[in-house]
Design a protein around this motif. Structure first.
Motif, PDB file in Angstrom:
ATOM      1  N   ASP B 156      -2.206   1.285   3.522  1.00  0.00           N
ATOM      2  CA  ASP B 156      -2.209   0.899   2.101  1.00  0.00           C
ATOM      3  C   ASP B 156      -1.307   1.836   1.281  1.00  0.00           C
ATOM      4  O   ASP B 156      -1.417   1.902   0.059  1.00  0.00           O
ATOM      5  N   PHE B 157      -0.471   2.561   1.969  1.00  0.00           N
ATOM      6  CA  PHE B 157       0.485   3.475   1.346  1.00  0.00           C
ATOM      7  C   PHE B 157      -0.196   4.580   0.551  1.00  0.00           C
ATOM      8  O   PHE B 157       0.422   5.213  -0.310  1.00  0.00           O
ATOM      9  N   SER B 158      -1.466   4.840   0.830  1.00  0.00           N
ATOM     10  CA  SER B 158      -2.165   5.846   0.030  1.00  0.00           C
ATOM     11  C   SER B 158      -1.877   7.257   0.528  1.00  0.00           C
ATOM     12  O   SER B 158      -1.909   8.209  -0.237  1.00  0.00           O
ATOM     13  N   THR B 159      -1.595   7.407   1.792  1.00  0.00           N
ATOM     14  CA  THR B 159      -1.320   8.737   2.330  1.00  0.00           C
ATOM     15  C   THR B 159       0.093   9.189   1.936  1.00  0.00           C
ATOM     16  O   THR B 159       0.288  10.333   1.527  1.00  0.00           O
ATOM     17  N   PRO B 165       3.902   1.332   6.604  1.00  0.00           N
ATOM     18  CA  PRO B 165       2.480   1.279   6.933  1.00  0.00           C
ATOM     19  C   PRO B 165       2.162   1.738   8.349  1.00  0.00           C
ATOM     20  O   PRO B 165       1.062   2.194   8.612  1.00  0.00           O
ATOM     21  N   ALA B 166       3.103   1.622   9.272  1.00  0.00           N
ATOM     22  CA  ALA B 166       2.837   2.061  10.647  1.00  0.00           C
ATOM     23  C   ALA B 166       3.696   3.275  10.965  1.00  0.00           C
ATOM     24  O   ALA B 166       4.878   3.327  10.611  1.00  0.00           O
ATOM     25  N   ASN B 445      12.926   0.838  -3.092  1.00  0.00           N
ATOM     26  CA  ASN B 445      13.119   2.194  -2.604  1.00  0.00           C
ATOM     27  C   ASN B 445      12.326   2.511  -1.351  1.00  0.00           C
ATOM     28  O   ASN B 445      12.555   3.522  -0.706  1.00  0.00           O
ATOM     29  N   ASN B 446      11.351   1.713  -1.035  1.00  0.00           N
ATOM     30  CA  ASN B 446      10.517   1.979   0.142  1.00  0.00           C
ATOM     31  C   ASN B 446       9.657   0.741   0.415  1.00  0.00           C
ATOM     32  O   ASN B 446       9.645  -0.209  -0.363  1.00  0.00           O
ATOM     33  N   GLU B 447       8.941   0.776   1.532  1.00  0.00           N
ATOM     34  CA  GLU B 447       8.150  -0.381   1.942  1.00  0.00           C
ATOM     35  C   GLU B 447       7.069  -0.718   0.928  1.00  0.00           C
ATOM     36  O   GLU B 447       6.749  -1.886   0.733  1.00  0.00           O
ATOM     37  N   LYS B 448       6.521   0.316   0.279  1.00  0.00           N
ATOM     38  CA  LYS B 448       5.468   0.046  -0.691  1.00  0.00           C
ATOM     39  C   LYS B 448       6.002  -0.848  -1.806  1.00  0.00           C
ATOM     40  O   LYS B 448       5.405  -1.857  -2.155  1.00  0.00           O
ATOM     41  N   GLU B 449       7.180  -0.490  -2.355  1.00  0.00           N
ATOM     42  CA  GLU B 449       7.766  -1.299  -3.423  1.00  0.00           C
ATOM     43  C   GLU B 449       8.080  -2.702  -2.923  1.00  0.00           C
ATOM     44  O   GLU B 449       7.895  -3.681  -3.640  1.00  0.00           O
ATOM     45  N   ARG B 450       8.552  -2.780  -1.674  1.00  0.00           N
ATOM     46  CA  ARG B 450       8.919  -4.107  -1.164  1.00  0.00           C
ATOM     47  C   ARG B 450       7.693  -4.977  -0.996  1.00  0.00           C
ATOM     48  O   ARG B 450       7.763  -6.200  -1.188  1.00  0.00           O
TER      49      ARG B 450
END
Lengths: 550, 450
Positions: B156-159, B165-166, B445-450
């Motif tokens: 969940d991109f929290s770390t 995510p993987a 900028n990163n997977e979270k944004e995508r």
């Protein structure tokens, strides 16, 4: 004098040879009158090294205990190292090499002793005669004639025996013109542009001096190349300043008052004595192992080599533009007319004339515009970048020309019948060769040395199919274009094939090149097959139709 | 906000397009929400129109106008380094076109970008996004060794907000330890596996800088992680892409380096690589020098030198070679990091893999490498490639790291012409796409944004 006198020790065993890209190998070193030979016991006395003494620029000796090392720096820019056991042997070898590589007399050079191991099908000495060139010319125009005024080389010692001059000028007039030009190099035809009948002539500087001397015959000669009412261009390879200063020493330039139909353009090209320094700095930069990008770029810049390339190409483009675009005739000269003049006229022909981009056409160009035209090869190529001795007449004028050709070849990869290796081969032979082609400074000297009878011509060897195949450009597609190279500094690059040749293995590039050759060959075979199949199909269809009608 | 509001004039006749080495063409200029189009009718009215220009407005870096009498010339300097000129009849039209282009090219909102509107025919929208799952990359490693595992701690991109995510981590380290290690690393970017060298089982890891700070904090979980990564290898090298001085100064700001006492089997090597503003300036100076054909040879060479671009290429390749040598010749593991771990770090790890691993040199392998080491690894494409070399705007976080990488790949291709399955054209297409594209791959900028 016997060569044997100069060889102190003809043979040493257990010598270790270090050379670029190969592992060190041990063998027997032999010194002959003309060669340094190292043969190892690796595979039936394989010859690892067979080096002409005339290819040696300088040697250095170093001693560690009783082991001596000789570092040999060659004119083709290779650096070789020999480890010789025994101090006395090492000293003997070193002084023998020094003596053998600094022979003064031309007749002692290897070409006079070389016996070819191949069957001579074509005598290269007779392949590119001025009479043959003139025959081609007379099929296009009848405004020129072949003059034999110089057949004893008495009028101009650096010109060939026959020259091409305007028909309307007789030999007596030529004699007067010769007196008016530096070194008697009166204006002669260099190139006739089929497309529009314009011509390029070359000469040396006019000897106007401080009194403003004039020579009506000289004026008449070059005016004979002008069409009615049209102007011509004089391209002076000296800056205006230098040209003006030349007057104080008896030289000068064509004054507007006497040559009103000619417009003079100054396109300064560096004089030959500066060029040798430039080459030395460039080679030093290439050998710098410090791996520092800033230092590399600033050393490259400081050598000015690429600046010279740009100057020469710019002047050649200008000459070509005057002829092809302005439709005007051109006269090119510098001071002596034996260096920058020839760079400009030969490069302009590469730009303008597709024939000069074929192999035979280029050979003919080199023979006409450099050898017969009297470029002093013997003086210019006596020493190269590694020499320690004081240099006087040496200069890489011909190498700069070859570099410029390479720049154009790189920009127009499909327009040349020959490849880079051909140019590199010519560079090597100009400095050291088993052939007599580049010996002597002009036809006069070559004739006196009887080179044609006593030595073999480079062209006899190169033009054999098995040799020529190595030099063919697989991408070549004959075209009839005038090709205009870009002279923007961003377009000109360092000729790695010559200057970085020994610093970095070209193994991967060579493999890619071989792959390209294979692909193109395969493509040709497939096309031939397709055509054969199409013919077969057409025949079958015709048969079919005939059967139907029957 | 409607795009239509930003377009003052959507259509102008009789515009002349020049530049980019092509002969000038006259035609009708159209401005749409995302494109500039110029179509001409070379055969005259009634003949089929030729599209002379189909330019993504996002590709425009800078707009200049010059008015002359009743017409004006607009010069467009593009992010792909093309320079185009449009001669527009009519002063008002010219001004309108210029301001429309300026407004449209300054739209910053991601969701407004063309990839969200692009509907190509014949392609399914899901293709490509799932071509290179990390799970498949991990399978190859799992087949060789059981020292590593795939962790979903960041699903969940929290770390770590900039990681995917993987992640591949040592099998001996659990997710709880990973979370603690994340707090000890800049941006939460704890060390993860970048590459497994099959030949000798050594690995290359990447991360952000350790947050040792002025008080020399330690994190046992981070130390455990790195010790587990070393496994049987005798030792490891930390390749720090900052100079020793910069790394020391970073301590004052809360960052720092791995102290010897805490990481005894890791030796630190500093190989400073330029990034950020100085790299962008280097790029700008280089492009400037390349565009002036009237330079003398001396001026060209000295401007080339003072741009320092080639020095950056050399430094990047040298550092990548160093990392590769550690793995291949020294048989040691490598950890690469700079400060944030999103720029020079990725440059080094991606290049090192090209040197070491022939599968990265195939077309599919190279795409997979880009996906893993640049896109999923969180290189901030959106801010790095917002503006290119021509922009007059105040630059924020732009820097041509990805272009520098492509240049290094090109250098490799030139030295080893038969070793890359792709050619220069792919590299040029990637350069173009990173700055302006019809596709969504380089957005965000990163997977979270995508």
């Amino acid at each position: 004098m016997e060569f044997a006198e100069l060889i102190k020790t003809p043979r040493v065993d257990n010598v270790v040879l270090h050379r670029p890209f190969y592992p060190a190998v041990e063998g027997t070193l032999c010194l002959t009158g003309h060669h340094l030979i190292l043969s190892s016991r690796r595979q039936d006395d394989a010859e690892e090294l067979w080096l002409l003494h005339s290819n040696i620029d300088s040697i250095e000796k170093r001693f560690v205990g009783s082991l001596g090392t000789i570092i040999i720096k060659c004119k083709d820019l290779r650096i070789i190292q020999l480890d010789i056991p025994g101090m006395e042997e090492c000293l003997n070898i070193a002084s023998s090499i020094e003596a053998l590589s600094t022979l003064d007399s031309v007749t002692l050079m290897y070409p006079f002793f070389y016996r070819p191991m191949f069957e001579v099908v074509e005598d290269g000495w007779r392949s590119f005669l001025p009479e043959q060139e003139f025959e081609l010319l007379s099929s296009l125009t009848d405004e020129w004639r072949l003059s034999c005024i110089n057949k004893e080389f008495s009028v101009c010692p650096s010109y060939p025996a026959v020259v091409i001059v305007p028909k309307s000028i007789d030999d007596e007039a030529l004699r007067k013109v010769a007196v008016f030009r530096h070194g008697s190099r009166f204006p002669v035809l260099s190139y006739y542009h089929k497309k529009n009948g314009m011509v390029m002539m070359r000469s040396s500087q006019p000897l106007t001096g401080t009194n403003g001397r004039r020579c009506k015959e000289d004026e008449k000669l070059i005016n004979a190349t002008l069409r009615a009412g049209k102007r011509g261009y004089i391209i002076d390879t000296r800056s205006l300043n230098v040209a003006q200063q030349a007057r104080a020493k008896g030289g000068g330039f064509e004054q507007e008052a006497h040559y009103p139909q000619w417009r003079r353009i100054h396109k300064s090209i560096e004089r030959f004595n500066i060029l040798q320094e430039s080459l030395i700095k460039l080679v030093e930069a290439c050998n710098d192992q410090s791996h520092n990008m800033d230092r590399w770029l600033s050393k490259l810049e400081a050598s000015n080599w690429l600046t010279h390339i740009k100057e020469i190409l710019t002047a050649a483009c200008l000459a070509a533009q005057c002829i092809d675009r302005e439709g005007a005739s051109v006269l090119v000269h510098g001071t002596e007319g034996t260096d920058s003049t020839l760079q400009v006229t030969s490069l302009a022909q590469i730009i303008l004339d597709p024939r000069c981009r074929t192999i035979r056409g280029f050979e003919s160009l080199v023979v006409r515009e450099w050898l017969q035209a009297g470029h002093p090869f013997q003086q210019r190529c006596a020493q190269s970048a590694y020499s320690n001795s004081k240099q006087k007449w040496e200069a890489p004028v011909f190498l700069l020309f070859l570099d410029c050709v390479w720049q154009i070849l790189r920009q127009f990869p499909c327009s040349f019948e020959f490849n880079e290796h051909f140019l590199i081969m010519l560079f090597e032979h100009a400095y050291a060769s088993q052939f007599g082609t580049f010996l002597g400074n002009n036809e006069n000297e070559r004739s006196k040395l009887k080179l044609q009878q006593k030595t073999m011509s480079l062209w006899s060897w190169v033009n054999r199919p098995q040799e020529l195949n190595k030099y063919k450009n697989p991408l070549f597609e004959a075209n009839s274009l005038v090709i205009w190279p870009s002279v923007a500094p961003q377009s000109l690059q360092l000729w790695e094939g010559v200057f970085l040749r020994w610093n970095r293995s070209s193994k991967f590039l060579d493999e890619a090149y071989e792959e390209m050759v294979t692909l193109i060959e395969y493509n040709k075979q497939l096309k031939a097959k397709v055509n054969a199949l199409r013919r077969q199909l057409a025949e079958l269809e015709t048969d079919d139709r005939m059967q139907e009608n029957a | 906000m409607e795009f239509a509001e930003l377009i003052k004039t959507s259509r102008v006749e009789s515009v002349v397009l020049a530049g980019a080495g092509l002969p000038p063409a006259r035609g009708t200029l159209c401005i749409t929400s995302h494109h500039l189009l110029l179509s001409s009718r070379p055969g005259g009215a009634g003949a089929a129109a030729t599209v002379e220009l189909w330019l993504l407005i996002r590709n425009v870096d800078a707009v200049e106008k010059r008015l002359c009498g009743s017409s004006g010339t607009i010069t467009l300097r593009c992010k792909d380094l093309r320079v185009l000129q449009l001669e527009i009849p009519g002063m008002e039209e010219c001004l309108n076109v210029a301001s429309s282009i300026e407004a449209l090219s300054s739209v910053d909102s991601l969701m407004m970008m063309y990839p969200f509107f692009y509907r190509p025919q014949g392609l399914r929208l899901e293709d490509g996004w799932h071509l290179f799952p990390l799970e498949r990359f991990f399978q190859c490693i799992a087949a060789q060794t059981n020292q590593w595992r795939l962790s979903a701690v960041n699903k969940d991109f929290s770390t770590c907000p900039t990681y995917p995510p993987a992640l591949i981590v040592p099998a001996a380290v659990d997710d709880g330890a990973l979370r603690k290690a994340a707090r000890f690393r800049h941006g939460g970017r704890f060390p993860v596996l970048s590459y497994y060298h099959r030949k000798n089982g050594t690995v290359m890891l990447r991360s952000g800088q350790p947050l040792t700070g002025p008080n020399r904090k330690r994190c046992p979980e981070d130390e455990l992680l790195l010790a587990a990564a070393l496994a049987q290898a005798a030792r490891g090298f930390v390749v720090d892409t900052r100079s020793l001085q910069a790394a020391k100064q970073a301590r004052m700001g809360g960052g720092g380096t791995e102290p010897k006492s805490a990481y005894p089997r890791w030796k630190r090597l500093h190989r400073p690589l330029e990034r950020g503003r100085p790299l962008q300036e280097s790029f700008v100076r280089l492009v400037d020098a390349c565009n002036d054909a009237s330079l003398s040879m001396d001026r060209w060479l000295s401007r080339l030198e003072s741009s320092r671009w080639l020095s950056h290429v050399k430094a990047a390749l040298s550092t990548a070679c160093l990392a590769a040598q550690c793995l291949e010749r020294e048989e040691a593991c490598v950890l690469v990091h700079g400060a944030e771990g999103t720029d020079t770090t990725l440059l080094v790890t991606a290049l090192a893999q090209l040197i070491l691993d022939p599968s990265c040199r195939t077309l599919a392998g190279f795409q997979g490498l880009l996906e893993r080491e640049w896109i999923q690894a969180g290189h901030p494409f959106h801010v790095r490639c917002a503006r290119s070399a021509y922009s007059h705007a105040r630059l924020k976080q732009e820097a041509p790291l990805f272009l520098l990488f492509l240049d290094c790949v090109w250098q490799l291709g030139r030295q080893f012409p038969r070793s890359l399955e792709f050619g220069e054209r792919l590299l040029l297409a990637l350069f173009d796409s990173a700055y302006a594209s019809s596709y969504g791959t380089f957005l965000g900028n990163n997977e979270k944004e995508r």
